[in-house]
Design an enzyme around this catalytic site. Structure first.
Site, PDB file in Angstrom:
ATOM      1  N   HIS A   1       0.857  -1.193   0.000  1.00 48.91           N
ATOM      2  CA  HIS A   1       0.000   0.000   0.000  1.00 48.91           C
ATOM      3  C   HIS A   1       0.890   1.239   0.000  1.00 48.91           C
ATOM      4  CE1 HIS A   1      -3.411   2.600   0.834  1.00 48.91           C
ATOM      5  NE2 HIS A   1      -2.617   3.233   1.678  1.00 48.91           N
TER       6      HIS A   1
ATOM      7  N   ASP B   1     -15.342   2.466   7.235  1.00 47.72           N
ATOM      8  CA  ASP B   1     -14.365   3.427   6.717  1.00 47.72           C
ATOM      9  C   ASP B   1     -15.003   4.376   5.717  1.00 47.72           C
ATOM     10  OD1 ASP B   1     -11.597   4.452   6.424  1.00 47.72           O
ATOM     11  OD2 ASP B   1     -11.888   3.796   4.362  1.00 47.72           O
TER      12      ASP B   1
ATOM     13  N   ARG C   1     -14.907  12.571   7.992  1.00 43.38           N
ATOM     14  CA  ARG C   1     -13.610  13.208   8.252  1.00 43.38           C
ATOM     15  C   ARG C   1     -13.321  14.284   7.207  1.00 43.38           C
ATOM     16  NH1 ARG C   1      -9.701   8.501   7.943  1.00 43.38           N
ATOM     17  NH2 ARG C   1      -8.125  10.104   8.193  1.00 43.38           N
TER      18      ARG C   1
ATOM     19  N   SER D   1      -7.784   3.577   9.163  1.00 37.99           N
ATOM     20  CA  SER D   1      -8.481   3.581   7.870  1.00 37.99           C
ATOM     21  C   SER D   1      -7.738   2.700   6.869  1.00 37.99           C
ATOM     22  CB  SER D   1      -8.574   5.034   7.375  1.00 37.99           C
ATOM     23  OG  SER D   1      -8.936   5.090   6.027  1.00 37.99           O
TER      24      SER D   1
ATOM     25  N   LYS E   1      -8.666  -1.720   5.880  1.00 37.99           N
ATOM     26  CA  LYS E   1      -8.951  -2.168   4.504  1.00 37.99           C
ATOM     27  C   LYS E   1      -7.936  -3.211   4.062  1.00 37.99           C
ATOM     28  CE  LYS E   1      -9.182   2.182   3.407  1.00 37.99           C
ATOM     29  NZ  LYS E   1      -9.317   3.525   2.904  1.00 37.99           N
TER      30      LYS E   1
HETATM   31  N1  URA Z   1      -6.030   6.888   2.732  1.00 38.95           N
HETATM   32  C1  URA Z   1      -6.962   6.163   3.388  1.00 38.95           C
HETATM   33  O1  URA Z   1      -7.384   5.107   2.924  1.00 38.95           O
HETATM   34  N2  URA Z   1      -7.400   6.620   4.566  1.00 38.95           N
HETATM   35  C2  URA Z   1      -6.948   7.758   5.133  1.00 38.95           C
HETATM   36  O2  URA Z   1      -7.371   8.100   6.214  1.00 38.95           O
HETATM   37  C3  URA Z   1      -5.985   8.514   4.434  1.00 38.95           C
HETATM   38  C4  URA Z   1      -5.547   8.048   3.233  1.00 38.95           C
END
Ligand code: URA
Length: 435
Positions: A83, A162, A169, A184, A188
């Site tokens: 990621h 999320d 947010r 977050s 995932k």
């Molecule tokens: N990318 C994400 O998936 N979540 C965040 O909070 C910031 C960047």
């Protein structure tokens, strides 16, 4: 019974939330029993008070289990993903996924769309005619079994907490909060069925984290969550002051990724890609250390196996594999505008943010969620730091469809380059790692 206002009060007053409080909140977020204004208040309290490592781990776990958690028992190869926290010209995933799979890993990769000035892997893949990123769970499994890679977007059932919290947010100025970002991202990644994870935490002008210290704190937070959830996680801290590679824009980045799989990738892009993929191999148990992994990966690249893997991935997900041999099958811009240098010298710096904004002016990114993006446009042939340029030679080329933003794009692209009399020392791409 735990009331939302009790949870908010605890955090507001600097207390620590236990697992029950956090799971109650996340359950309420998803079933609607906790109102958005209560979640918004709690998010702001978290933003101001922070979270302990234990709270962040509980939040990650609660969010991860808010929807479908994919398990992949039928896959025998080690399942390792990567990621990136996002940058300019970051097409690493398009090279890394086929390369890692050709080397023997399984890569379940659920990615996002462009965020702010950064491009998203899904948007880049959709430049390939026919490429489907909306995979349901059975198509996701099938892709993994057939090619060892799935490059997919989030479904409705995947980590719904999320989706809801991220939207809140976004409109309550609580995005830039390290524990919330950690939870977050990691919720995932952990829900997609991985054994281990490599993180590319970028910092600098073109990244969300502007300083090495912030990037390190974010990386440490995510590595700690991975450890708590028993998924070995390894983070690299990589520079994002300059665009990565020579191309920014969807088709243009797909072409650069294919060129890289053909062995013609720019040095900075290949350095970061090989470093990340090598660590994936080590975490997957396919190499003892990053150095021997990198040797193996260079052999895989040179054999053409990674390029053929990308062809197979494109075909499996409904795309036109002919793009590998004929770039004109990708969306191409109507006209190319060169940005000539007004002086002679060596490129000493390129401002990634200005290049990204030039791309946005040309239509390569969304201004609002519902906006369409133009896959054909962007900035290409970007001169690299250290290269010599004569007066009149192009610093980069703009690929243009709509003339409306061209003037601003030209000014941004031109001002992104700084020239000097001598070639500068090459700044390192990788400035730290946490494993
Ligand atoms: N990318 C994400 O998936 N979540 C965040 O909070 C910031 C960047």
């Amino acid at each position: 019974m735990l009331l939302p206002q009790d949870i908010i009060r605890t955090k507001r007053d600097g207390g620590e939330l236990d697992a029950e409080a956090i799971h109650t909140w996340i359950r309420g977020v998803v079933d609607g029993s906790i109102a958005d204004y209560q979640s918004a208040a709690l998010l702001m309290a978290i933003y101001l008070r922070g979270m302990t490592a234990a709270e962040t781990a509980h939040l990650t776990e609660a969010m991860m289990h808010s929807g479908e958690v994919i398990s992949l028992p039928e896959i025998t190869a080690p399942r390792v993903d990567k990621h990136s926290t996002g940058g300019v010209g970051d097409k690493v995933s398009l090279i890394l996924a086929p390369l890692a799979a050709a080397a023997g890993l399984c890569v379940p990769m659920i990615s996002g769309r462009g965020l702010g000035h950064t491009g998203g892997t899904l948007d880049k893949l959709e430049a390939i005619p026919g490429f489907r990123v909306a995979l349901d769970t059975s198509a996701y499994r099938r892709a993994l079994q057939r090619t060892g890679v799935a490059l997919a977007g989030q479904t409705e059932r995947f980590v719904p907490a999320d989706r809801i919290l991220y939207a809140l947010r976004d409109i309550t100025a609580t995005v830039e909060c390290i524990p919330l970002i950690c939870a977050s991202i990691m919720s995932k990644k952990l829900a997609e069925g991985i054994d281990a994870l490599v993180l590319d935490v970028k910092f600098g002008r073109g990244a969300f984290m502007k300083t090495l210290d912030d990037a390190r704190r974010l990386a440490e937070g995510m590595v700690a969550i991975g450890r708590a959830m028993r998924r070995p996680t390894w983070a690299l801290l990589t520079a994002m002051d300059r665009p990565l590679g020579r191309a920014v824009g969807h088709s243009l980045e797909v072409i650069e990724a294919i060129e890289s799989l053909k062995g013609r990738g720019p040095d900075d892009l290949m350095e970061v890609t090989l470093a990340l993929t090598a660590r994936m191999l080590v975490l997957g148990g396919l190499a003892p250390d990053p150095e021997s992994a990198a040797v193996r990966l260079r052999e895989v690249l040179a054999s053409g196996a990674a390029l053929e893997k990308f062809r197979a991935i494109i075909a499996e997900q409904g795309g036109d594999p002919g793009v590998i041999d004929d770039y004109d099958r990708l969306p191409r811009a109507r006209r190319i505008v060169e940005i000539p240098s007004t002086e002679s010298g060596y490129v000493v710096d390129i401002d990634a943010m200005r290049i990204a904004r030039a791309g946005i002016c040309l239509g390569a990114a969304r201004r609002r969620v519902e906006d369409a993006i133009d896959h054909a446009v962007g900035v290409a042939a970007i001169r690299q730091v250290g290269e010599a340029v004569d007066v009149g030679e192009p610093l980069c080329c703009l690929h243009v469809n709509d003339e409306a933003g061209l003037e601003e794009a030209v000014a941004l692209a031109r001002s992104a380059f700084s020239l000097g009399e001598r070639p500068p020392d090459q700044p390192p791409m990788i400035l730290g790692e946490i494993s």
